[in-house]
Scaffold this motif. Structure first.
Motif, PDB file in Angstrom:
ATOM      1  N   PHE A  25     -16.523 -61.656 -51.839  1.00  0.00           N
ATOM      2  CA  PHE A  25     -17.779 -63.489 -52.279  1.00  0.00           C
ATOM      3  C   PHE A  25     -17.988 -63.015 -53.822  1.00  0.00           C
ATOM      4  CE2 PHE A  25     -21.758 -64.827 -52.501  1.00  0.00           C
ATOM      5  CZ  PHE A  25     -21.397 -65.699 -52.129  1.00  0.00           C
ATOM      6  N   TYR A  26     -18.866 -61.863 -53.776  1.00  0.00           N
ATOM      7  CA  TYR A  26     -19.494 -61.552 -55.516  1.00  0.00           C
ATOM      8  C   TYR A  26     -18.309 -62.062 -56.397  1.00  0.00           C
ATOM      9  CZ  TYR A  26     -23.977 -60.325 -52.767  1.00  0.00           C
ATOM     10  OH  TYR A  26     -24.436 -60.441 -51.929  1.00  0.00           O
ATOM     11  N   GLU A  27     -16.537 -60.880 -56.446  1.00  0.00           N
ATOM     12  CA  GLU A  27     -15.842 -61.430 -56.727  1.00  0.00           C
ATOM     13  C   GLU A  27     -15.795 -63.196 -57.636  1.00  0.00           C
ATOM     14  OE1 GLU A  27     -10.847 -60.857 -57.306  1.00  0.00           O
ATOM     15  OE2 GLU A  27     -12.659 -59.315 -56.641  1.00  0.00           O
ATOM     16  N   PHE A  28     -15.762 -63.666 -56.296  1.00  0.00           N
ATOM     17  CA  PHE A  28     -15.280 -64.991 -56.218  1.00  0.00           C
ATOM     18  C   PHE A  28     -16.626 -65.579 -56.951  1.00  0.00           C
ATOM     19  CE2 PHE A  28     -12.156 -65.431 -52.308  1.00  0.00           C
ATOM     20  CZ  PHE A  28     -11.209 -64.361 -53.034  1.00  0.00           C
ATOM     21  N   ALA A  29     -18.062 -65.527 -56.540  1.00  0.00           N
ATOM     22  CA  ALA A  29     -18.766 -65.958 -57.324  1.00  0.00           C
ATOM     23  C   ALA A  29     -18.706 -66.169 -59.046  1.00  0.00           C
ATOM     24  CB  ALA A  29     -20.320 -65.686 -56.076  1.00  0.00           C
ATOM     25  N   GLN A  30     -19.215 -64.941 -58.849  1.00  0.00           N
ATOM     26  CA  GLN A  30     -19.299 -64.301 -60.091  1.00  0.00           C
ATOM     27  C   GLN A  30     -18.256 -65.088 -61.299  1.00  0.00           C
ATOM     28  OE1 GLN A  30     -16.892 -62.034 -62.648  1.00  0.00           O
ATOM     29  NE2 GLN A  30     -17.969 -62.456 -64.242  1.00  0.00           N
ATOM     30  N   ILE A  31     -16.869 -64.927 -60.697  1.00  0.00           N
ATOM     31  CA  ILE A  31     -15.808 -65.875 -61.328  1.00  0.00           C
ATOM     32  C   ILE A  31     -15.936 -67.532 -61.250  1.00  0.00           C
ATOM     33  CG2 ILE A  31     -13.293 -67.238 -61.572  1.00  0.00           C
ATOM     34  CD1 ILE A  31     -12.774 -64.157 -60.120  1.00  0.00           C
ATOM     35  N   VAL A  86     -13.257 -83.119 -62.854  1.00  0.00           N
ATOM     36  CA  VAL A  86     -13.357 -84.475 -63.779  1.00  0.00           C
ATOM     37  C   VAL A  86     -11.817 -84.567 -62.380  1.00  0.00           C
ATOM     38  CG1 VAL A  86     -11.721 -85.158 -65.269  1.00  0.00           C
ATOM     39  CG2 VAL A  86     -13.333 -83.079 -65.516  1.00  0.00           C
ATOM     40  N   CYS A  87     -11.107 -84.283 -61.975  1.00  0.00           N
ATOM     41  CA  CYS A  87     -10.212 -84.631 -61.077  1.00  0.00           C
ATOM     42  C   CYS A  87      -9.580 -84.724 -59.915  1.00  0.00           C
ATOM     43  CB  CYS A  87      -9.130 -84.918 -61.855  1.00  0.00           C
ATOM     44  SG  CYS A  87      -8.485 -83.264 -61.900  1.00  0.00           S
ATOM     45  N   GLY A  88     -10.218 -83.568 -59.188  1.00  0.00           N
ATOM     46  CA  GLY A  88     -10.833 -82.844 -58.286  1.00  0.00           C
ATOM     47  C   GLY A  88      -9.769 -81.868 -57.258  1.00  0.00           C
ATOM     48  N   HIS A  89      -8.910 -81.440 -58.305  1.00  0.00           N
ATOM     49  CA  HIS A  89      -7.788 -81.174 -58.073  1.00  0.00           C
ATOM     50  C   HIS A  89      -8.246 -79.427 -57.889  1.00  0.00           C
ATOM     51  CE1 HIS A  89      -3.733 -78.749 -58.356  1.00  0.00           C
ATOM     52  NE2 HIS A  89      -4.197 -77.679 -58.619  1.00  0.00           N
ATOM     53  N   VAL A  90      -7.776 -78.526 -56.581  1.00  0.00           N
ATOM     54  CA  VAL A  90      -8.075 -77.430 -55.470  1.00  0.00           C
ATOM     55  C   VAL A  90      -7.336 -76.420 -56.348  1.00  0.00           C
ATOM     56  CG1 VAL A  90      -9.284 -76.435 -54.052  1.00  0.00           C
ATOM     57  CG2 VAL A  90      -9.438 -78.709 -54.218  1.00  0.00           C
ATOM     58  N   VAL A  91      -8.060 -75.460 -56.431  1.00  0.00           N
ATOM     59  CA  VAL A  91      -7.264 -74.179 -57.503  1.00  0.00           C
ATOM     60  C   VAL A  91      -7.665 -73.613 -56.200  1.00  0.00           C
ATOM     61  CG1 VAL A  91      -6.606 -74.623 -59.334  1.00  0.00           C
ATOM     62  CG2 VAL A  91      -8.448 -73.602 -59.317  1.00  0.00           C
ATOM     63  N   GLU A  92      -6.903 -71.839 -56.111  1.00  0.00           N
ATOM     64  CA  GLU A  92      -8.016 -70.703 -55.259  1.00  0.00           C
ATOM     65  C   GLU A  92      -8.749 -69.806 -56.699  1.00  0.00           C
ATOM     66  OE1 GLU A  92      -7.449 -69.366 -52.243  1.00  0.00           O
ATOM     67  OE2 GLU A  92      -6.535 -70.993 -51.292  1.00  0.00           O
ATOM     68  N   THR A  93      -9.435 -69.602 -56.581  1.00  0.00           N
ATOM     69  CA  THR A  93     -10.694 -68.736 -57.525  1.00  0.00           C
ATOM     70  C   THR A  93     -10.541 -67.555 -57.899  1.00  0.00           C
ATOM     71  OG1 THR A  93     -12.918 -69.584 -56.032  1.00  0.00           O
ATOM     72  CG2 THR A  93     -12.540 -67.722 -57.696  1.00  0.00           C
ATOM     73  N   ARG A  94      -9.419 -67.035 -57.037  1.00  0.00           N
ATOM     74  CA  ARG A  94      -8.404 -65.623 -57.906  1.00  0.00           C
ATOM     75  C   ARG A  94      -7.514 -66.511 -58.773  1.00  0.00           C
ATOM     76  NH1 ARG A  94      -9.268 -60.742 -55.608  1.00  0.00           N
ATOM     77  NH2 ARG A  94      -9.317 -61.318 -53.523  1.00  0.00           N
ATOM     78  N   ASN A  95      -7.104 -67.527 -59.031  1.00  0.00           N
ATOM     79  CA  ASN A  95      -6.398 -67.801 -59.451  1.00  0.00           C
ATOM     80  C   ASN A  95      -6.294 -68.889 -60.622  1.00  0.00           C
ATOM     81  OD1 ASN A  95      -4.107 -65.669 -59.014  1.00  0.00           O
ATOM     82  ND2 ASN A  95      -3.508 -67.287 -56.971  1.00  0.00           N
ATOM     83  N   LEU A  96      -7.612 -68.601 -60.562  1.00  0.00           N
ATOM     84  CA  LEU A  96      -8.654 -69.987 -61.691  1.00  0.00           C
ATOM     85  C   LEU A  96      -8.101 -69.962 -62.767  1.00  0.00           C
ATOM     86  CD1 LEU A  96     -10.662 -72.116 -61.343  1.00  0.00           C
ATOM     87  CD2 LEU A  96     -12.230 -70.175 -62.518  1.00  0.00           C
ATOM     88  N   PRO A  97      -7.138 -70.863 -63.600  1.00  0.00           N
ATOM     89  CA  PRO A  97      -6.068 -71.186 -64.529  1.00  0.00           C
ATOM     90  C   PRO A  97      -7.250 -71.351 -65.868  1.00  0.00           C
ATOM     91  CG  PRO A  97      -5.993 -73.293 -63.120  1.00  0.00           C
ATOM     92  CD  PRO A  97      -7.441 -72.667 -62.377  1.00  0.00           C
ATOM     93  N   ASN A  98      -7.018 -71.885 -66.922  1.00  0.00           N
ATOM     94  CA  ASN A  98      -7.340 -72.097 -68.054  1.00  0.00           C
ATOM     95  C   ASN A  98      -7.440 -73.259 -68.266  1.00  0.00           C
ATOM     96  OD1 ASN A  98      -7.573 -68.910 -68.889  1.00  0.00           O
ATOM     97  ND2 ASN A  98      -5.722 -68.858 -69.645  1.00  0.00           N
ATOM     98  N   GLN A  99      -6.505 -73.916 -67.929  1.00  0.00           N
ATOM     99  CA  GLN A  99      -7.318 -75.557 -67.941  1.00  0.00           C
ATOM    100  C   GLN A  99      -6.550 -75.934 -66.615  1.00  0.00           C
ATOM    101  OE1 GLN A  99      -4.303 -75.947 -71.513  1.00  0.00           O
ATOM    102  NE2 GLN A  99      -3.594 -77.421 -70.381  1.00  0.00           N
TER     103      GLN A  99
END
Length: 190
Positions: A25-31, A86-99
């Motif tokens: 939780f704290y890792e994801f929330a920090q990201i 902006v567009c609503g695309h969903v990603v996994e927090t651990r793999n948050l892309p640069n864009q």
């Protein structure tokens, strides 16, 4: 393996699950946090949980993670996925892309405005729940397992108290006393 030792292992696996939830939780929330103060707070809270994890794994062994039992103390659903605003695309927090892979906007479009008060509120609530869990589990344990669970309970009670003080402090300095009306614009997870 004796029945008592097997019972201690089962108890510690539940404690391990609670700590692993906290670390995640704290890792994801920090990201996901946009505010640097909130990022630093979650990072510190995550380090505290990581310390607990190290001590539990010392008793159970590093392979115990696979058999950990998760008690659902932390709101992992609120931080495990990020949505581009902006567009609503969903990603996994651990793999948050640069864009954003869908619309190309910068990484910050996935960040959430999490108020520092919300961070401390979550820490307070989760710490109280995990302290209660560790207390209940310590009753069922013996020897080093019992001692460790009692330590973890004490740490989480202390953290819940610390978080409560952090929550009370901004309210007293900013006029958010008990008589202040409820705020409709208060931050929510989601």
């Amino acid at each position: 393996m004796s029945a008592k030792h097997a019972s201690d292992v089962d108890v510690l696996k539940l404690a391990l699950g609670a700590v692993l939830e906290g670390v995640a939780f704290y890792e994801f929330a920090q990201i996901l946090s946009a505010d640097t103060r909130v990022k630093v707070t979650f990072e510190d809270l995550g380090r505290r949980k990581a310390s607990q994890l190290t001590r539990l794994e010392a008793l159970l062994g590093p392979d115990a993670r696979e058999s950990a039992v998760y008690p659902n103390i932390y709101p992992l659903d609120a931080v495990s996925k990020a949505e581009c605003y902006v567009c609503g695309h969903v990603v996994e927090t651990r793999n948050l892309p640069n864009q954003c892979p869908k619309c190309g906007t910068a990484r910050y479009t996935f960040e959430k405005e999490i108020a520092l008060a919300k961070a401390w509120e979550t820490a307070s609530e989760a710490s109280r729940k995990s302290a209660d869990l560790f207390r209940d589990l310590a009753v069922k344990a013996s020897g080093p397992s019992k001692a460790l669970l009692q330590e973890l309970e004490k740490e989480d009670r202390s953290l819940a108290d610390e978080a409560g003080k952090e929550l009370a402090e901004p309210r007293s300095c900013c006029g958010w006393g008990q008589d202040a009306p409820a705020r409709d614009d208060a931050p929510h997870w989601g």
